[in-house]
Structures are given as C-alpha cells and as structure tokens.
Design a protein around this motif. Structure first.
Motif, mmCIF file in Angstrom:
data_model
loop_
_atom_site.group_PDB
_atom_site.id
_atom_site.type_symbol
_atom_site.label_atom_id
_atom_site.label_comp_id
_atom_site.label_asym_id
_atom_site.label_seq_id
_atom_site.Cartn_x
_atom_site.Cartn_y
_atom_site.Cartn_z
ATOM 1 N N ASP A 333 0.845 -1.196 0.000
ATOM 2 C CA ASP A 333 0.000 0.000 0.000
ATOM 3 C C ASP A 333 0.882 1.249 0.000
ATOM 4 N N GLY A 334 0.420 2.305 -0.638
ATOM 5 C CA GLY A 334 1.193 3.545 -0.668
ATOM 6 C C GLY A 334 0.369 4.689 -1.220
ATOM 7 N N GLU A 335 0.814 5.901 -0.985
ATOM 8 C CA GLU A 335 0.083 7.079 -1.445
ATOM 9 C C GLU A 335 0.092 7.145 -2.967
ATOM 10 N N GLY A 336 -1.064 7.492 -3.540
ATOM 11 C CA GLY A 336 -1.184 7.628 -4.984
ATOM 12 C C GLY A 336 -1.343 6.308 -5.707
ATOM 13 N N ARG A 337 -1.512 5.217 -4.960
ATOM 14 C CA ARG A 337 -1.680 3.911 -5.581
ATOM 15 C C ARG A 337 -3.133 3.455 -5.451
ATOM 16 N N GLU A 338 -3.571 2.684 -6.420
ATOM 17 C CA GLU A 338 -4.914 2.117 -6.354
ATOM 18 C C GLU A 338 -4.876 0.694 -6.878
ATOM 19 N N ASP A 339 -5.865 -0.082 -6.461
ATOM 20 C CA ASP A 339 -5.912 -1.498 -6.812
ATOM 21 C C ASP A 339 -7.031 -1.777 -7.800
ATOM 22 N N ILE A 340 -6.776 -2.726 -8.680
ATOM 23 C CA ILE A 340 -7.842 -3.372 -9.447
ATOM 24 C C ILE A 340 -7.806 -4.839 -9.018
ATOM 25 N N VAL A 341 -8.929 -5.331 -8.490
ATOM 26 C CA VAL A 341 -8.969 -6.683 -7.924
ATOM 27 C C VAL A 341 -10.079 -7.484 -8.585
ATOM 28 N N PHE A 342 -9.751 -8.728 -8.921
ATOM 29 C CA PHE A 342 -10.740 -9.661 -9.451
ATOM 30 C C PHE A 342 -10.724 -10.895 -8.564
ATOM 31 N N ARG A 343 -11.919 -11.293 -8.077
ATOM 32 C CA ARG A 343 -12.031 -12.492 -7.248
ATOM 33 C C ARG A 343 -13.127 -13.394 -7.811
ATOM 34 N N ASP A 344 -12.814 -14.686 -7.899
ATOM 35 C CA ASP A 344 -13.804 -15.686 -8.280
ATOM 36 C C ASP A 344 -13.623 -16.867 -7.325
ATOM 37 N N PRO A 345 -14.254 -16.790 -6.126
ATOM 38 C CA PRO A 345 -14.040 -17.831 -5.109
ATOM 39 C C PRO A 345 -14.405 -19.222 -5.591
ATOM 40 N N GLY A 346 -15.418 -19.312 -6.446
ATOM 41 C CA GLY A 346 -15.833 -20.622 -6.924
ATOM 42 C C GLY A 346 -14.733 -21.344 -7.679
ATOM 43 N N ARG A 347 -13.957 -20.611 -8.470
ATOM 44 C CA ARG A 347 -12.848 -21.208 -9.234
ATOM 45 C C ARG A 347 -11.524 -21.081 -8.510
ATOM 46 N N GLY A 348 -11.523 -20.403 -7.362
ATOM 47 C CA GLY A 348 -10.272 -20.202 -6.641
ATOM 48 C C GLY A 348 -9.314 -19.298 -7.382
ATOM 49 N N VAL A 349 -9.843 -18.249 -8.037
ATOM 50 C CA VAL A 349 -9.024 -17.333 -8.836
ATOM 51 C C VAL A 349 -8.989 -15.961 -8.157
ATOM 52 N N TYR A 350 -7.811 -15.385 -8.090
ATOM 53 C CA TYR A 350 -7.638 -14.054 -7.494
ATOM 54 C C TYR A 350 -6.580 -13.310 -8.294
ATOM 55 N N ARG A 351 -6.894 -12.059 -8.638
ATOM 56 C CA ARG A 351 -5.924 -11.196 -9.313
ATOM 57 C C ARG A 351 -5.961 -9.822 -8.661
ATOM 58 N N ARG A 352 -4.800 -9.260 -8.458
ATOM 59 C CA ARG A 352 -4.720 -7.894 -7.946
ATOM 60 C C ARG A 352 -3.623 -7.166 -8.705
ATOM 61 N N LEU A 353 -3.969 -6.022 -9.263
ATOM 62 C CA LEU A 353 -3.014 -5.152 -9.935
ATOM 63 C C LEU A 353 -2.888 -3.868 -9.131
ATOM 64 N N VAL A 354 -1.673 -3.405 -8.946
ATOM 65 C CA VAL A 354 -1.420 -2.136 -8.272
ATOM 66 C C VAL A 354 -1.053 -1.106 -9.338
ATOM 67 N N ILE A 355 -1.820 -0.034 -9.375
ATOM 68 C CA ILE A 355 -1.671 0.980 -10.423
ATOM 69 C C ILE A 355 -1.184 2.281 -9.795
ATOM 70 N N GLN A 356 -0.249 2.929 -10.463
ATOM 71 C CA GLN A 356 0.205 4.258 -10.044
ATOM 72 C C GLN A 356 0.549 5.062 -11.304
ATOM 73 N N ALA A 357 -0.090 6.210 -11.437
ATOM 74 C CA ALA A 357 0.168 7.098 -12.583
ATOM 75 C C ALA A 357 0.014 6.363 -13.916
ATOM 76 N N ASP A 358 -1.079 5.638 -14.039
ATOM 77 C CA ASP A 358 -1.414 4.913 -15.274
ATOM 78 C C ASP A 358 -0.348 3.887 -15.671
ATOM 79 N N ARG A 359 0.329 3.375 -14.672
ATOM 80 C CA ARG A 359 1.308 2.306 -14.899
ATOM 81 C C ARG A 359 1.002 1.170 -13.922
ATOM 82 N N VAL A 360 1.173 -0.074 -14.368
ATOM 83 C CA VAL A 360 1.087 -1.215 -13.452
ATOM 84 C C VAL A 360 2.440 -1.346 -12.758
ATOM 85 N N ILE A 361 2.424 -1.244 -11.447
ATOM 86 C CA ILE A 361 3.693 -1.346 -10.703
ATOM 87 C C ILE A 361 3.785 -2.641 -9.900
ATOM 88 N N GLY A 362 2.683 -3.375 -9.809
ATOM 89 C CA GLY A 362 2.713 -4.636 -9.075
ATOM 90 C C GLY A 362 1.561 -5.529 -9.489
#
Length: 811
Positions: A333-362
């Motif tokens: 976590d950090g200032e100016g960062r935001e997350d895009i998260v996708f969860r599908d518990p039924g399939r056991g799928v999880y994705r999280r992207l960390v975005i900062q200044a229109d760039r994927v940083i994590g």
C-alpha cells in the motif's frame, strides 16, 4: 597461449558461464572446476520436483561426466579450496595441491541461514539446499512427522514435496500470512487454504523457541506459546546468506556479498564472481534469471568482449505445490496507488493489480496465471495502461474490445515480449528458432533454452510453436519415456507386446535407443514391463530396481534401514510379537513403530544386520512386508463379523486371504487394499487402491482411491455375492493393472486414462476375468517368494547399486 581458468563452485550460474565461454571460444581457457559437492552442475531449482517424485536426479543434471570430458574441463568434485594467494595467482586445494590461474571465477553460492536457537545442531535438523538435503527429506514416509520452519517459497516447496509422499508435514511461519514478500494477505490466505486442503498443517504467527531432542536426535519443535510439534525431521527454510568466507580470506571487497562491478569483476582485476555470492550495486540475488544474466556477462568479460550487467525487474512463480501463483513488482500500500482486484471464489481465482500514474507497478495472481508474462511485461516496460484500464484485469485476450482465444493473444504479443523469464528469452528469439527448423518443444529448448530451467513457461512456448507453425504443430499428449528415446511409455509397451521383445537389449535395438544400456529412468520401467508381460521368458534384473527393492528394506536418512515383517490382514500372534521384540533388542533397534497399515516397523536397523534380522524373523514364521516395493503393501482390515455387532461379512478373513494371494506381486506402483466389514468403513477401504466394503448382499469392490497429496475416493467397479468371486475379481483387476498401466502410475492415474467403464467391462466378463486370473496366478507361481529368505539362501550381499537409482523414497 591458452590461459588457465579456475572456477570455484559448480552451481547453475557457473554452469551457464562455462557453457557460454566454451560456445564462444573453446580454446581460450584451460578450465579446472572445483565443487564442494561430490558432483557437477545440476538444476538446483528442480530439486523440488525430485522431492515430490515428479523427476529423478538424473533428469535434472545439466552437465554430466561426458560433457565435461568432451569439453576438456578438469573436474575436482568433492574438493574445497583451502586458500587463495591473489598476489601469486594460485589456489591451494584441501589436499595441498597448488594450482596457478590467470583468471579465477567465484561461484560459491550461498549458505542456508540456520536460526541459532537451542537444539539447532541436533541430528535431524537440516536446511533445504542440496541433493543430500533432498534425499533426507525423501527418506521420510507416511509414518513420519516433519516440521518446516519458514513459509517462504523454499519452505513451501519442501513441505509440498514431502506431503506428496504422504508425510505428515507442519509449516511454521512467524509472519501473518505465507510468502509475505511475494504475496498480499488475500493471496496468502488462498495459498494457505489450498495447502491445508492438500494435508499440510500451516501455523502462521508462530514463533519458534527451542528445538527439543532425545539421545542427540530431534524430537520436537517448541513454540513460544508452549506448543510442542513432534517431528522426526526439522527443515529450516528461513533464508540464505551469500557464501563469502573464502573471498574475505582472499582480501576481496565484501559487503553482504562479494562486491562486483557491471562486468562481474571483483576488487581484484583477475577475479570475477557471479551468482548468489555476489553483491551488485547493493543488491544480492537468489532467482535464476539474474544469475544467468551475470553468467553471460562474466563469459564475455573473460573473453575480453564488452558486456554490462543490469539488474532487471523479477517475478516469482511457485512450483510443486500444485498451486498456480505469480507475483511481480511492488504491491504494498502507498500514497497515490490504487488497486484493481478480481475475485472468483468458486474457481479459486484471485488477481490484484497495483496501479500508479497509469502504470502497473505490481501484480499478484492466484489460481490462473496464464497471463502472468503479459502483466510482467507491462510492469517491466512501464506501459501506459490508460486506454485499456476497463479491461486490464482480464488480460491480453480482452484488449481491443473483442475477447481473443489464447493463441490469438499469444499471436498479438510483440517480438520483444519475454516468454522465458529464467533465461531472458523473448518471443522473437523463439520464433526465429522455429523458422530455422526447431519444430518441437525439445528442439526449441535445445536451441534457445526457453522452458529449460523452472519449466513454468512450457505452455507458453508451446503456444508460440502453435502460432508459428499453424496446423503443422501437434501438441504432444505425453512425454517421452526418458532421454534415451522419443517414444512414450505406452509406445514402448506396445512394442514389447506386438514384437514380442523379451529382453532389455531387444527393446533397445528395436526402439533405436539413444544410449546402449538405458538409464536410471527407463531401466526400472523396462524391467517391470518385461517381467509383467513375459513371466516365463524374462528373468528379473535386480540391478534395474531401486535401492529399496534391492536392499529389501527402506533406506533411512541416516543410512540405516526400516524392516517391516508382514502381518496378514493386520493379524498377529504373541509368538510373532515376541520375535519382533527379541529382534528389536538383539539388533538395538532404536524405534519400533505401529504403521498406518496395521503392521510393526523396525526403524534404524544397520545395513550389516539386515540378513541376520531377516533370518530371525523368518525363523518365527514371518516374511517380508514389502514396505519398500512397487507391489502389494498391506491389506487393512476391520474386525468384521468375528467381533463387531455391525459386521456383515468376515472382513478379517477375506483380508488375510487377499494378502496371502497378492503378496509378492510386482505392480506398476505400490498397491494398498482395505476390507471393511460394513459401510461404516473402519478399515478406510474407500481411500485405497482397491477397496472392499462388505454389505449384507455380498461385496462392493471399488478402485482408484488415494490418501496422499491427491486425496481420492474409490469408485465402484463391481459388486459380487461370494467371497470367491471377490477374490477372483481382485486378482483380475490387479493383473489388468499390471498389463496395461504406465510404470509408476497408481491405479487412479491408470483409471483416468483407460476409463472405469473399460476396467469394469473386462473384470465383469467371466471369460476375460478367468484369463486374467490365470495369467496372474502364473506370474505369482514364478515370482512370488520371500526376498529375505531368498537373500539368505544365496548367502550373498544385495546387488551393487546403480548410483542414480538411489533416490527412490521410502514410501
């Protein structure tokens, strides 16, 4: 004039450097290679599949003796360098030999960190670093308990590998969730859940206080909260430290690691260093991709060619556990960062992207990592994602507004898209290799090295092949039997039957084997196939069996053996118990264990005492329990109608008859049976290879169960009315399994390939069943014998081992 190069350490980094050096100019240096381990280069990151049983050591060797000989490399394996005189430019070996050098390459790697808590020096406390550590873990079986300290990548690989062998494993981790350096809390939770479902106990926020021992051996781990975790082996996987002791003594500049510049040169112009022992611009390295980059730079530097090492963004994938997991970049976590998260518990799928200044940083991905290379490319290239933000989380297939199939997504990747992170191989390099004639995975791997290290990019490389070759590419459905042939197990077995090949030389000749005498991977399989298909004509080859089968006992981590006498259906007598107790006293057996298969295991028997203890147990009427074999292990029973008010049939009597019928039969893998006297299933018949549940109307026979890493319930094969029919059906399905299954496939894997319906059809047909029973009884009449008594009768030592076959686990 050829210069002298001495390399210290035969790890993956120095192996790659040596390869590249010889490819560029084989005559530039006279090379001498020292290694503290008594062996040459092997793919250390593939020790986890070896531990899990998916590979053998022979399959992960990258440079064998012939390669060193062909390339003129002088090998001094099992030898350490005692000292280095940098001014005189000489090294002194442990035996006192003094060798001059023009250039010296350090590849001393790293040392595992051992927590200096009380008891850390007890016997049975190990790290997870090399083949010896792996072999110790492989010696653990279902009756053992192991504690792994460390919930990072290495610790989880160790835990998963042992759990796959049926070991009772507990992971102890001091942090709040697993792999906290690579995963966020949500992904860590999913990983923990998956591991627990696979039978691994996980204790997070657990602080280790002391290692408890008894008679100099580890007994348990004591936690700060007072909890004791009993264990036969304790594995510390809490990190590594660069091995810099020799460099310090030599006078090189050392910080966390050996200081090197961009050309991998140390503070001494004639000494280079690469791998886990180095520090470059304040960073140290533990993943294979940067080590291979360093190797390339070092090779070019040694040849006087320009090269510069640049630290790159790295990613992590988890192997062996069966959990698809990926992480890269910064996901804190950090200032100016935001997350895009996708969860599908039924399939056991999880994705999280960390975005900062229109760039994927994590990025963190769990359950579905097919798009990981694409996301990693976005992070590495600092791609502006503003135009695809709405569909970004769904991956490359959804960019451009229309979902693409996976091959179209691969086709859309640019030439510079990285496919193999370990070796830094981009799509363009693979495409060029394919266009130049590398038209299958093996050829692409040989030319480019893509998929040749950790193997996680194999599927992506195959997709590039499919995109480039179109209809000319056919995805292989199974792997070759071994490096000796391009044929699969199924192909070889069909040849054995159709061409009536009745010896190994006949198979090697008919199948155009690449090596004249086979290898440790194919010889045990061929020995079984020939034995099962031609019992009258073929003679068992003991040297083509694993060490446990040659020794008729399970080898343990300290070199002693486990001896298990057979107890028919779990039934014993006072005389047998007295004989076991007398043997335990006479041969000073340190541990006597009741197994999960209703038998008694004598653990810690010295190798030289094996014939004598066998003779004593034979004299009491007991025979080998074959606890080491690819054959019948046990028939577990409940007390049935003799004692239980719920029993519907004599399950104990049937279990004894089955065990006396099936014992000594060799099968593709171990075979376990259970007979329960009623549907309450006290003998756990529904998780055995073959399970019999007694009911009022007769016997329900099910197959395909497992209780190891893959927990599977049996599926009903047939129901019969009489005990005689039940025994005949079980003989028949055992023979059907012997004649048709791939070597080292358990029944459930074989069943998945041929289908339960086909098996049921064969066993239900009375004529086919009778023929199978006849063939089974013929084989038993020839091969069933007590190996202990047979060994004693021959008055000979067990057969000389083939070194590469000694990795078989005591299961």
């Amino acid at each position: 004039m050829t210069q002298k190069l001495i390399i210290i350490g035969a790890g993956m980094a120095t192996g790659r450097a040596l390869e590249l050096l010889l490819e560029q100019d084989a005559a530039a240096y006279d090379v001498t290679l020292f290694n503290a381990e008594p062996r040459g280069n092997y793919n250390r990151i593939m020790l986890s599949p070896v531990l899990a049983g998916d590979k053998t050591y022979a399959e992960i060797v990258t440079h064998d003796d012939a390669w060193y000989a062909d390339n003129g490399v002088t090998c001094r394996f099992g030898e350490r360098i005692a000292s280095i005189d940098a001014e005189a430019k000489t090294v002194t070996a442990e035996n006192g030999d003094v060798l001059p050098y023009d250039k010296l390459l350090f590849g001393t790697g790293s040392n595992p960190f051992i927590i200096p808590m009380s008891g850390h020096d007890l016997d049975g406390v190990i790290a997870y670093r090399d083949l010896e550590d792996t072999e110790l873990m492989m010696s653990m079986g279902p009756d053992n308990k192991v504690v792994v300290i460390g919930g990072g990548l290495l610790g989880l690989e160790a835990a998963a590998g042992m759990a796959a062998r049926g070991v009772d494993v507990t992971v102890v981790h001091i942090m709040g969730h697993l792999m906290e350096r690579q995963l966020d809390e949500a992904a860590g939770y999913l990983l923990r859940k998956a591991l627990v479902e696979k039978g691994i106990t996980v204790r997070c926020q657990a602080n280790s206080k002391e290692i408890l021992g008894e008679n100099g051996k580890v007994r348990a781990l004591l936690l700060a909260d007072g909890t004791e975790l009993p264990c036969d082996l304790l594995v510390m996987a809490v990190g590594i430290r660069p091995n810099v002791a020799l460099a310090k003594e030599t006078g090189l500049a050392v910080g966390k690691g050996i200081h090197v510049d961009d050309q991998m040169v140390t503070s001494n112009a004639d000494i280079l260093a690469i791998g886990e022992c180095v520090e470059h611009n304040g960073a140290i390295f533990g993943l294979v991709a940067p080590l291979y980059d360093q190797a390339k730079v070092a090779a070019l530097t040694l040849l006087g060619q320009p090269a510069t090492f640049v630290s790159k963004e790295i990613s992590t994938k988890l192997k062996v556990t069966g959990c698809d997991l990926f992480s890269a970049g910064d996901f804190a976590d950090g200032e100016g960062r935001e997350d895009i998260v996708f969860r599908d518990p039924g399939r056991g799928v999880y994705r999280r992207l960390v975005i900062q200044a229109d760039r994927v940083i994590g990025a963190v991905m769990y359950g579905d990592t097919a798009d990981s290379n694409w996301f990693f490319g976005l992070i590495r290239d600092k791609t502006d994602i503003s135009d695809m933000r709405d569909t970004l989380i769904f991956g490359p297939a959804y960019q451009g507004g229309t979902p693409l199939d996976p091959l179209a997504a691969v086709a859309a990747l640019p030439r510079d898209a990285e496919i193999c992170g370990c070796n830094g191989i981009c799509k363009g390099t693979i495409v060029d290799a394919i266009n130049a004639g590398a038209t299958d995975l093996g050829a692409v791997r040989a030319v480019t090295k893509a998929s040749g290290s950790c193997g996680t990019c194999t599927g992506l490389v195959e997709q590039v092949l499919a995109v480039t070759l179109g209809d000319a590419f056919v995805l292989p459905t199974s792997q070759p039997m071994c490096k000796c042939t391009d044929m699969t197990h199924e192909d070889v077995r069909r040849m054995i039957k159709s061409q009536e090949l009745k010896s190994m030389p006949a198979v090697w000749q008919a199948c155009n084997w690449n090596t004249p005498d086979g290898c440790p991977s194919c010889r045990p399989a061929l020995n079984f196939y020939l034995l099962a298909d031609w019992p009258l004509e073929y003679a068992d080859d003991p040297q083509s069996r694993f060490i446990n089968e040659r020794k008729h006992a399970n080898i343990q981590k300290d070199g002693t053996f486990s001896v298990v006498p057979r107890m028919w259906g779990g039934i014993t007598t006072p005389n047998e118990l007295r004989a076991i107790a007398d043997a335990a006293d006479k041969y000073m057996v340190p541990t006597v264990k009741v197994t999960g298969g209703q038998r008694i295991d004598l653990l810690g028997v010295k190798g030289e005492d094996l014939p004598a203890i066998w003779a004593d147990l034979n004299a009491a009427g007991m025979v080998s329990g074959h606890a080491y074999s690819k054959g019948l292990r046990t028939v577990k029973t409940c007390v049935g109608t003799d004692h239980c008010r719920f029993g519907t049939q004599d399950s104990t009597g049937l279990g004894i008859k089955l065990e006396k019928t099936l014992w000594g039969s060799w099968t593709p893998h171990k075979l376990k049976l259970g007979v329960s006297g009623c549907p309450r299933n006290c003998a756990e018949a529904t998780c055995k290879d073959i399970g019999i549940v007694c009911v009022d109307s007769g016997y329900q026979i099910s197959i395909g169960g497992a209780a190891g890493m893959d927990v599977r319930e049996t599926e009903l094969m047939i129901q019969v009315s009489t005990e005689e029919e039940a025994i005949a059906a079980i003989k028949a399905v055992t023979q059907l399994y012997r004649e048709n299954a791939k070597y080292l496939d358990r029944i459930y894997k074989w069943m998945a390939k041929v289908g339960l319906d086909w098996i049921t059809e064969q066993v239900s047909n009375l004529e086919t069943r009778a023929a199978l029973v006849d063939r089974f009884e013929l084989s038993q009449s020839i091969y069933r014998k007590d190996p202990w008594a047979d060994h004693i009768a021959k008055k000979a030592e067990s057969y000389q081992p083939l070194a590469d076959l000694t990795l078989e686990a005591a299961e």
